[in-house]
Write a protein that holds these residues in place. Structure first.
Motif, PDB file in Angstrom:
ATOM      1  N   ASN A 131       0.822  -1.213   0.000  1.00  0.00           N
ATOM      2  CA  ASN A 131       0.000   0.000   0.000  1.00  0.00           C
ATOM      3  C   ASN A 131       0.850   1.254   0.000  1.00  0.00           C
ATOM      4  O   ASN A 131       0.630   2.169  -0.800  1.00  0.00           O
ATOM      5  N   SER A 132       1.842   1.294   0.904  1.00  0.00           N
ATOM      6  CA  SER A 132       2.666   2.507   0.938  1.00  0.00           C
ATOM      7  C   SER A 132       3.534   2.591  -0.301  1.00  0.00           C
ATOM      8  O   SER A 132       3.850   3.702  -0.765  1.00  0.00           O
ATOM      9  N   PHE A 133       3.896   1.428  -0.895  1.00  0.00           N
ATOM     10  CA  PHE A 133       4.628   1.468  -2.173  1.00  0.00           C
ATOM     11  C   PHE A 133       3.804   2.157  -3.241  1.00  0.00           C
ATOM     12  O   PHE A 133       4.285   3.023  -3.973  1.00  0.00           O
ATOM     13  N   GLN A 134       2.510   1.771  -3.313  1.00  0.00           N
ATOM     14  CA  GLN A 134       1.650   2.413  -4.317  1.00  0.00           C
ATOM     15  C   GLN A 134       1.513   3.896  -4.043  1.00  0.00           C
ATOM     16  O   GLN A 134       1.587   4.717  -4.973  1.00  0.00           O
ATOM     17  N   ASN A 135       1.330   4.286  -2.759  1.00  0.00           N
ATOM     18  CA  ASN A 135       1.165   5.703  -2.455  1.00  0.00           C
ATOM     19  C   ASN A 135       2.389   6.511  -2.874  1.00  0.00           C
ATOM     20  O   ASN A 135       2.280   7.554  -3.531  1.00  0.00           O
ATOM     21  N   ILE A 136       3.577   5.993  -2.493  1.00  0.00           N
ATOM     22  CA  ILE A 136       4.795   6.763  -2.782  1.00  0.00           C
ATOM     23  C   ILE A 136       5.080   6.790  -4.276  1.00  0.00           C
ATOM     24  O   ILE A 136       5.425   7.832  -4.839  1.00  0.00           O
ATOM     25  N   THR A 137       4.902   5.633  -4.959  1.00  0.00           N
ATOM     26  CA  THR A 137       5.253   5.635  -6.380  1.00  0.00           C
ATOM     27  C   THR A 137       4.262   6.424  -7.215  1.00  0.00           C
ATOM     28  O   THR A 137       4.614   6.893  -8.298  1.00  0.00           O
ATOM     29  N   ASN A 138       3.020   6.595  -6.726  1.00  0.00           N
ATOM     30  CA  ASN A 138       2.107   7.481  -7.469  1.00  0.00           C
ATOM     31  C   ASN A 138       2.640   8.897  -7.487  1.00  0.00           C
ATOM     32  O   ASN A 138       2.472   9.622  -8.475  1.00  0.00           O
ATOM     33  N   LEU A 139       3.289   9.315  -6.376  1.00  0.00           N
ATOM     34  CA  LEU A 139       3.890  10.642  -6.354  1.00  0.00           C
ATOM     35  C   LEU A 139       5.155  10.691  -7.193  1.00  0.00           C
ATOM     36  O   LEU A 139       5.382  11.642  -7.934  1.00  0.00           O
ATOM     37  N   LEU A 140       5.995   9.616  -7.088  1.00  0.00           N
ATOM     38  CA  LEU A 140       7.353   9.700  -7.634  1.00  0.00           C
ATOM     39  C   LEU A 140       7.465   9.276  -9.086  1.00  0.00           C
ATOM     40  O   LEU A 140       8.490   9.505  -9.704  1.00  0.00           O
ATOM     41  N   PHE A 141       6.418   8.648  -9.653  1.00  0.00           N
ATOM     42  CA  PHE A 141       6.603   8.029 -10.961  1.00  0.00           C
ATOM     43  C   PHE A 141       6.926   9.046 -12.052  1.00  0.00           C
ATOM     44  O   PHE A 141       7.880   8.871 -12.814  1.00  0.00           O
ATOM     45  N   LYS A 142       6.138  10.145 -12.109  1.00  0.00           N
ATOM     46  CA  LYS A 142       6.374  11.105 -13.194  1.00  0.00           C
ATOM     47  C   LYS A 142       7.730  11.794 -13.099  1.00  0.00           C
ATOM     48  O   LYS A 142       8.434  11.895 -14.125  1.00  0.00           O
ATOM     49  N   PRO A 143       8.155  12.270 -11.892  1.00  0.00           N
ATOM     50  CA  PRO A 143       9.519  12.827 -11.825  1.00  0.00           C
ATOM     51  C   PRO A 143      10.595  11.850 -12.255  1.00  0.00           C
ATOM     52  O   PRO A 143      11.502  12.214 -13.013  1.00  0.00           O
ATOM     53  N   ILE A 144      10.477  10.577 -11.827  1.00  0.00           N
ATOM     54  CA  ILE A 144      11.505   9.594 -12.198  1.00  0.00           C
ATOM     55  C   ILE A 144      11.525   9.401 -13.707  1.00  0.00           C
ATOM     56  O   ILE A 144      12.586   9.364 -14.336  1.00  0.00           O
ATOM     57  N   LEU A 145      10.331   9.340 -14.327  1.00  0.00           N
ATOM     58  CA  LEU A 145      10.267   9.146 -15.782  1.00  0.00           C
ATOM     59  C   LEU A 145      10.916  10.314 -16.510  1.00  0.00           C
ATOM     60  O   LEU A 145      11.737  10.113 -17.426  1.00  0.00           O
ATOM     61  N   ILE A 146      10.586  11.555 -16.065  1.00  0.00           N
ATOM     62  CA  ILE A 146      11.145  12.735 -16.740  1.00  0.00           C
ATOM     63  C   ILE A 146      12.658  12.769 -16.581  1.00  0.00           C
ATOM     64  O   ILE A 146      13.403  12.962 -17.564  1.00  0.00           O
ATOM     65  N   VAL A 147      13.130  12.540 -15.345  1.00  0.00           N
ATOM     66  CA  VAL A 147      14.580  12.563 -15.110  1.00  0.00           C
ATOM     67  C   VAL A 147      15.277  11.494 -15.928  1.00  0.00           C
ATOM     68  O   VAL A 147      16.334  11.720 -16.526  1.00  0.00           O
ATOM     69  N   SER A 148      14.657  10.293 -16.017  1.00  0.00           N
ATOM     70  CA  SER A 148      15.313   9.218 -16.762  1.00  0.00           C
ATOM     71  C   SER A 148      15.385   9.552 -18.248  1.00  0.00           C
ATOM     72  O   SER A 148      16.407   9.317 -18.890  1.00  0.00           O
ATOM     73  N   LEU A 149      14.301  10.162 -18.793  1.00  0.00           N
ATOM     74  CA  LEU A 149      14.350  10.519 -20.221  1.00  0.00           C
ATOM     75  C   LEU A 149      15.401  11.583 -20.481  1.00  0.00           C
ATOM     76  O   LEU A 149      16.173  11.488 -21.450  1.00  0.00           O
ATOM     77  N   VAL A 150      15.453  12.606 -19.582  1.00  0.00           N
ATOM     78  CA  VAL A 150      16.453  13.666 -19.763  1.00  0.00           C
ATOM     79  C   VAL A 150      17.855  13.082 -19.705  1.00  0.00           C
ATOM     80  O   VAL A 150      18.713  13.365 -20.564  1.00  0.00           O
ATOM     81  N   LEU A 151      18.080  12.215 -18.686  1.00  0.00           N
ATOM     82  CA  LEU A 151      19.410  11.623 -18.547  1.00  0.00           C
ATOM     83  C   LEU A 151      19.748  10.743 -19.740  1.00  0.00           C
ATOM     84  O   LEU A 151      20.890  10.710 -20.197  1.00  0.00           O
TER      85      LEU A 151
END
Lengths: 224, 231
Positions: B8-28
């Motif tokens: 449950n807490s994994f889903q909560n945290i990754t809902n917040l973090l998914f888009k920043p991680i995706l953007i950072v990974s594409l930029v990198l």
């Protein structure tokens, strides 16, 4: 203590009766082994030089393939008829059942291969000195194959879709066995040290085998 | 760190973090590709083919790291009876298989101009090929059992048995004489690789790691949702 030994004796007596009544299965395994040797020789061509160089590796590969053929029957019959539960109710833990079944698989499936190795060596022109080391290496290596077969077949007890998976697991885990046991036969100087390495692999896998098999058997019996 | 063990807490945290991680990974990823194709120098012996390294080495590291994560999670799941480890085992295995396949393919593309062959039966190459087959077997086991409770435990047991291969891969270049070179970069000593080549390597490593993490987040969330629906 005496009752326990008696139980073990009756276990092997029952295995003996089952295997004698199904003796044609073992004979079919050995026939597969010899027919595959014939096919190999037809495809390579009967030159003695090539055969005496490649013979040992061909023999080991075919022994591995034909001894993994009958792995689906390792625990399957006892599992379907309920004998595993009866054995467990008689005071054997699943780990001890795994050890007993591994030893009986070694006796009734692998020992016929060991007996048929000298005949196959005559067919492929392997020199007599190499036959002894081949016999020693297969006697150790086939016990390792029995342990691996026990692990993989207990993993696949509830697997109703993919029957080849057990053989694939055994073949991927038996790569070190093949490397060291073919290495034993082809070198003369390092004989003792390579035998020690192979024996070490045997001890490691024989120690892992009861725990992994017992866990898998428990999972399979709980969820059947 | 509760989100590493609790769905449950994994889903909560990754809902917040998914888009920043995706953007950072594409930029990198874009930055790393620009660095590795245009801004890094040619090797004095290998010429331009050295640029294969910037994909080959990070994907090899990622394949080992994925297997290591699976080993840790299967120990946790089997020993402490935490089912989140089984979810991660199921979700992460195809990612590791793809990274291993990328490593093998780029390696053979690099080997053809440098060594003269696509494939050598070398200790490092063979053990990585065995790692790929082990990943395939894990995926097959995942697809071939009907009962989920059986399947996930058997996958965990097989992962633990197959982890024998990891030290063999790591030390194969030290134990045997191989055509593959030994590791250039290690933690304990100063890396014997020039900073102009080190920068794109590090950027590509981070980029591939973040790409892998973002795909893993998607797959793990799908798996959690599936299991919640099937209850």
């Amino acid at each position: 203590m005496f009752i326990f030994l008696k139980k073990i004796f009756y276990f092997f007596y029952r295995e003996f009766k089952v295997n004698i009544s199904g003796f044609h299965d073992i004979l079919t395994n050995i026939t597969f082994f010899f027919i595959s040797i014939f096919i190999f020789i037809f495809s390579i061509g009967p030159q003695d030089k090539i055969l005496s160089v490649m013979g040992v590796s061909i023999l080991w590969t075919l022994l591995l393939l034909s001894s993994t053929l009958s792995l689906t029957k390792f625990y399957r019959d006892d599992f379907d008829t309920g004998n595993l539960i009866i054995l467990h109710l008689n005071g054997f833990s699943f780990e001890f059942i795994a050890i007993l079944k591994t030893i009986s698989h070694f006796i009734y499936v692998q020992v016929p291969f060991i007996i048929s190795i000298p005949i196959a060596c005559v067919l492929i022109n392997i020199p007599m000195e190499k036959v002894y080391s081949l016999l020693i290496s297969f006697a150790i290596g086939s016990f390792i194959l029995s342990c691996l077969g026990s692990i993989s077949s207990s993993m696949n007890l509830l697997n109703k879709r993919n029957y080849l998976l057990g053989s694939v697991i055994v073949m991927i885990l038996s790569i070190p066995v093949i490397i060291f046991s073919v290495g034993i036969i082809n070198t003369e100087e390092n004989f003792i040290s390579l035998i020690n390495v192979l024996f070490g692999i045997l001890l490691i896998i024989f120690a892992i085998n009861p725990w992994a098999t017992g866990a898998c058997l428990k999972i399979a019996l709980q969820n059947n | 760190m509760k989100f590493l063990l609790n769905p449950n807490s994994f889903q909560n945290i990754t809902n917040l973090l998914f888009k920043p991680i995706l953007i950072v990974s594409l930029v990198l990823l874009i930055l790393g590709l620009i660095f590795s194709f245009y801004l890094s120098p040619n090797d004095y012996q290998q010429g331009s083919t050295v640029r294969i390294m910037y994909i080959h080495v990070p994907s090899a590291w990622m394949s080992l790291m994925t297997y290591m994560i699976m080993v840790i999670y299967s120990i946790v799941a089997l020993a402490f009876r935490i089912p989140f480890g089984f979810i991660i085992n199921t979700a992460v295995a195809p990612i590791g298989a793809v990274f291993t396949l990328i490593c093998i393919i780029t390696g053979s593309l690099w080997g053809k101009p440098m060594w003269g062959t696509w494939w050598v039966w070398d200790a490092r190459l063979t053990s990585v090929a065995i790692l790929f087959i082990i990943y395939l077997i894990i995926i097959f086991i995942n697809n071939s059992f009907e009962n989920r409770a059986v399947r996930e435990k058997i996958v965990a047991i097989f992962i633990l048995i197959g982890s024998v291969n990891l030290p063999i891969i790591k030390f194969s270049v030290d134990w045997w004489n191989t055509l593959h070179q030994p590791a250039s970069i290690s933690k304990l000593s100063k890396p014997n690789i020039d900073p102009s080549m080190m920068t794109p390597l590090i950027i590509m490593t981070l980029a591939l790691m973040l790409v892998g993490i973002s795909i893993a987040i998607l797959r793990i969330n799908t798996e959690i949702t599936n299991r919640k629906n099937s209850l």
